[in-house]
Scaffold this motif. Structure first.
Motif: not given
Length: 326
Positions: A120-142
């Motif tokens: 959960d902590k790592i996921k929070q870190n990830k979401e914070k780091a990716e706040a300004n990214l293209n989230k739909p593409l990030v989700a696909i590539l994840d």
């Protein structure tokens, strides 16, 4: 002779300790720890990592702490494993959720009640780091990253249990090849529409995923997107070290010698690993350094290969024969 099987290393990225002079002893101890890990001596490897951290005032590179955690987990010492993982999650803002959730070395930790809070902590870190990214593409590539790495990380375990030429291994490669085909369709769609996107748009892992999928594709696809990746490196949108691996694989696929020594062959008869045919072996470390890769002698240690450039040059004609399909 059968066609040689090529093995490719997984990618790991280290975050540097900023503002600190790290003693040489630290790096020497980490090197010993890595060797012990590759030899399957996990407890001693973990202890050697601890010695390295002590030599540096109990500070360490996040990547080394992660590797220490893997060793502690494999040595059945979960408290020490979680200590290291918690350090990188809380102090270094570790974000690689896709990797940690698919790493087989950490499987023993999954049922521990500390595992979910850590994720959960790592996921929070990830979401914070990716706040300004293209989230739909990030989700696909994840999701693509997980599919690409999850089954490859199971290869060693299947080989140890059943053997390289076993039915189980062949069935596993069928799964990998199917996943690769599906992943390639999605990545080609992204590349053809947007070009090679940088970490500023899809994050570091997303950017690496583009490379991984192309690296694991067929020769024609690799050759098609190689110029695009070269341009991306020039524009700071891809890693030169990743490009080096693709350059090597394409060269070997064209019947040429590789440039950086990243591609490792395995003789199907002896089951021994070797550095696939390489141009100008004497200067390979210079070329590797130019693209951000470490010395070849350290790289090949993972496959228990001892790098001896004089002997390699003597063996090169035979190695080239091994890579030819008869």
């Amino acid at each position: 002779m059968k066609k040689t099987v090529f093995i490719f290393a997984f990618l790991f990225y280290a975050t540097l300790i900023s503002g600190q002079n790290v003693p040489q002893e630290y790096f020497d101890l980490v090197k010993k720890a890595d060797s012990l890990y590759n030899a399957g001596n996990y407890r001693n490897s973990a202890n050697k990592y601890s010695e390295a951290f002590r030599a540096n005032g109990w500070k360490g590179f996040p990547n080394d702490r992660y590797n220490a955690a893997r060793c502690w987990a494999l040595a059945a010492v979960p408290d020490s494993a979680f200590f290291q993982l918690d350090r990188i999650a809380t102090k270094s803002n570790y974000t690689n959720y896709g990797h940690i959730t698919t790493d087989p070395d950490l499987t023993s930790l999954h049922q521990d009640n500390r595992w979910k809070p850590l994720l959960d902590k790592i996921k929070q870190n990830k979401e914070k780091a990716e706040a300004n990214l293209n989230k739909p593409l990030v989700a696909i590539l994840d999701s693509i990253f997980v599919e690409d790495q999850k089954y490859r990380q199971q290869i060693d375990g299947i080989e140890k249990k059943y053997g390289w030429d076993s039915k189980e291994m062949k069935d596993h490669w069928v799964i990998i090849n199917k996943k690769d085909s599906l992943n390639l369709i999605k990545v080609k769609s992204i590349l053809d529409k947007y070009g090679w996107l940088g970490a500023d748009i899809i994050g570091g892992q997303g950017n690496s995923t583009l490379f991984l999928v192309i690296q694991h594709s067929d020769q024609a696809t690799q050759e098609k997107y190689l110029p695009m990746m070269r341009e991306a490196v020039k524009n700071g949108k891809a890693q030169g070290s990743s490009l080096a691996l693709l350059e090597d694989r394409v060269a070997l696929g064209q019947g040429k010698r590789q440039i950086y020594g990243s591609q490792i062959g395995r003789d199907p008869l002896t089951q021994l690993y070797y550095v696939s045919p390489l141009i100008d072996p004497d200067n390979v470390d210079k070329r590797r350094a130019e693209v951000g890769l470490g010395p070849l002698s350290e790289y090949v240690n993972h496959w228990k290969i001892k790098w001896d450039v004089i002997q390699y040059k003597k063996d090169l004609p035979k190695l080239e024969e091994k890579t030819e399909e008869k």
